[in-house]
Motif scaffolding. Structure first.
Motif, PDB file in Angstrom:
ATOM      1  N   GLY A  68      -6.436   8.291  -2.387  1.00  0.00           N
ATOM      2  CA  GLY A  68      -5.726   8.245  -1.110  1.00  0.00           C
ATOM      3  C   GLY A  68      -4.238   8.022  -1.288  1.00  0.00           C
ATOM      4  O   GLY A  68      -3.415   8.653  -0.609  1.00  0.00           O
ATOM      5  N   TYR A  75      -2.754  11.349  -3.262  1.00  0.00           N
ATOM      6  CA  TYR A  75      -2.796  12.670  -2.629  1.00  0.00           C
ATOM      7  C   TYR A  75      -2.731  12.622  -1.092  1.00  0.00           C
ATOM      8  O   TYR A  75      -2.656  13.664  -0.454  1.00  0.00           O
ATOM      9  CB  TYR A  75      -4.071  13.416  -3.050  1.00  0.00           C
ATOM     10  N   THR A  78      -5.071  11.878   0.878  1.00  0.00           N
ATOM     11  CA  THR A  78      -6.343  12.328   1.451  1.00  0.00           C
ATOM     12  C   THR A  78      -7.283  11.124   1.562  1.00  0.00           C
ATOM     13  O   THR A  78      -6.867   9.994   1.406  1.00  0.00           O
ATOM     14  CB  THR A  78      -6.979  13.408   0.563  1.00  0.00           C
ATOM     15  N   ILE A  79      -8.540  11.366   1.823  1.00  0.00           N
ATOM     16  CA  ILE A  79      -9.596  10.358   1.929  1.00  0.00           C
ATOM     17  C   ILE A  79      -9.457   9.518   3.198  1.00  0.00           C
ATOM     18  O   ILE A  79     -10.374   9.433   4.013  1.00  0.00           O
ATOM     19  CB  ILE A  79      -9.642   9.403   0.705  1.00  0.00           C
ATOM     20  N   GLY A 138      -7.094   9.856   5.617  1.00  0.00           N
ATOM     21  CA  GLY A 138      -6.482  10.527   6.761  1.00  0.00           C
ATOM     22  C   GLY A 138      -4.973  10.631   6.778  1.00  0.00           C
ATOM     23  O   GLY A 138      -4.391  11.087   7.753  1.00  0.00           O
ATOM     24  N   THR A 168      -0.929   9.657   4.410  1.00  0.00           N
ATOM     25  CA  THR A 168      -0.200   8.986   3.334  1.00  0.00           C
ATOM     26  C   THR A 168       0.148   7.563   3.740  1.00  0.00           C
ATOM     27  O   THR A 168       0.620   7.323   4.854  1.00  0.00           O
ATOM     28  CB  THR A 168       1.099   9.750   3.011  1.00  0.00           C
ATOM     29  N   GLY A 175      -8.787   9.314  10.364  1.00  0.00           N
ATOM     30  CA  GLY A 175      -9.400   9.553   9.056  1.00  0.00           C
ATOM     31  C   GLY A 175      -9.563   8.285   8.241  1.00  0.00           C
ATOM     32  O   GLY A 175     -10.419   8.213   7.352  1.00  0.00           O
ATOM     33  N   GLY A 230     -12.852   7.232   6.252  1.00  0.00           N
ATOM     34  CA  GLY A 230     -12.791   6.854   4.841  1.00  0.00           C
ATOM     35  C   GLY A 230     -13.499   5.540   4.573  1.00  0.00           C
ATOM     36  O   GLY A 230     -14.243   5.404   3.595  1.00  0.00           O
TER      37      GLY A 230
END
Length: 275
Positions: free
Chosen positions: A82, A85, A87-88, A90, A92, A187, A191
């Protein structure tokens, strides 16, 4: 065994007192953690000690250690992805912490294990109060196993609905792009749910195929994780009100407090039936 249970209760009461002192200090405008670093360290470590000792009683020392290591590893892995990248979870985000492991703050690594065990244990307590045994390959009840894992995830998401907006306000971390839920992306909660069900799903599946004889201990110790969860809810509620985040206080309370209240109700029913 009674001595261990007694120690757990004494440590739990100490945790309640320390949390109360910290909350009152916040309202008085005293940054007690900044003024007394040792107090902050002790307050952070105490729940870890309590819940790990709790897990050693309710699982076994080996299974308890395996659970905490698994939760810490999975939590750290997802946090690393997370952070690197975006991600994961939702979006930065950035942590404001100098002590890290693979860019993930040490306290975050530890508290993934603490929080996930709390959710896992609270779900188990509901089973005990309702006189349901854990499902295993002999008893079947695979659907109950899936329901347990779902509950684990929802209990943790309910916690984070309170935790994330409040902790962001303290400056512990921040979301770069923000999000629709008081600055938190949706997100993030997905996660949390995914990380939790991966950990408890793997562990519960292991328990399903490798069940153990139930240890001898007073079932009332399952109230300890519920107490921890409830104290966190109260603490976050007071902090949200302190920061004038009234809506956060309302939403978080609507999700966390019912879990505590319903659990205590079933516990009372259980105790009455045992008399």
């Amino acid at each position: 065994m009674r001595k261990k249970e007694g120690l757990l209760w004494k440590l739990s009461m100490l945790f309640v007192i320390l949390t109360g002192v910290t909350t009152l200090a916040d309202f008085a405008g005293i940054d007690i953690f900044k003024k007394y670093v040792w107090f902050k360290l002790f307050t952070y470590l105490l729940p870890v000690i309590i819940l790990f000792l709790h897990s050693r009683l309710t699982l076994t020392p080996k299974r308890a250690l395996s659970f905490f290591i698994l939760a810490a590893i999975v939590g750290t892995l997802f946090e690393y992805i997370g952070l690197k990248y975006g991600t994961i979870f939702g979006g930065t985000y950035v942590y404001e912490s100098p002590l890290t492991l693979f860019t993930v703050p040490i306290d975050v690594v530890i508290y993934w294990a603490v929080f996930i065990y709390t959710g896992y244990s609270i779900t188990n307590s509901f089973l005990y109060w309702l006189r349901q045994k854990k499902p295993n390959f002999k008893r079947k009840h695979f659907l109950l196993l899936l329901f347990e894992i779902l509950c684990d995830g929802l209990i943790l998401v309910s916690l984070d609905l309170f935790l994330d907006p409040v902790i962001i306000k303290t400056g512990a971390w921040r979301w770069i792009e923000g999000g629709p839920y008081f600055g938190v992306p949706i997100g993030n909660f997905i996660g949390w749910f995914i990380v939790t069900i991966i950990v408890t799903g793997a562990f519960r599946l292991f328990e399903y195929y490798f069940p153990r004889r139930e240890a001898i201990y007073h079932k009332s110790i399952f109230i300890i994780p519920v107490l921890f969860y409830g104290v966190l809810a109260l603490s976050f509620c007071f902090k949200a009100l302190f920061y004038h985040m009234n809506t956060v206080a309302l939403v978080g309370s609507l999700f966390m407090f019912p879990i505590v209240i319903v659990n205590l109700y079933f516990f009372e029913e259980y105790e009455e039936q045992c008399k």
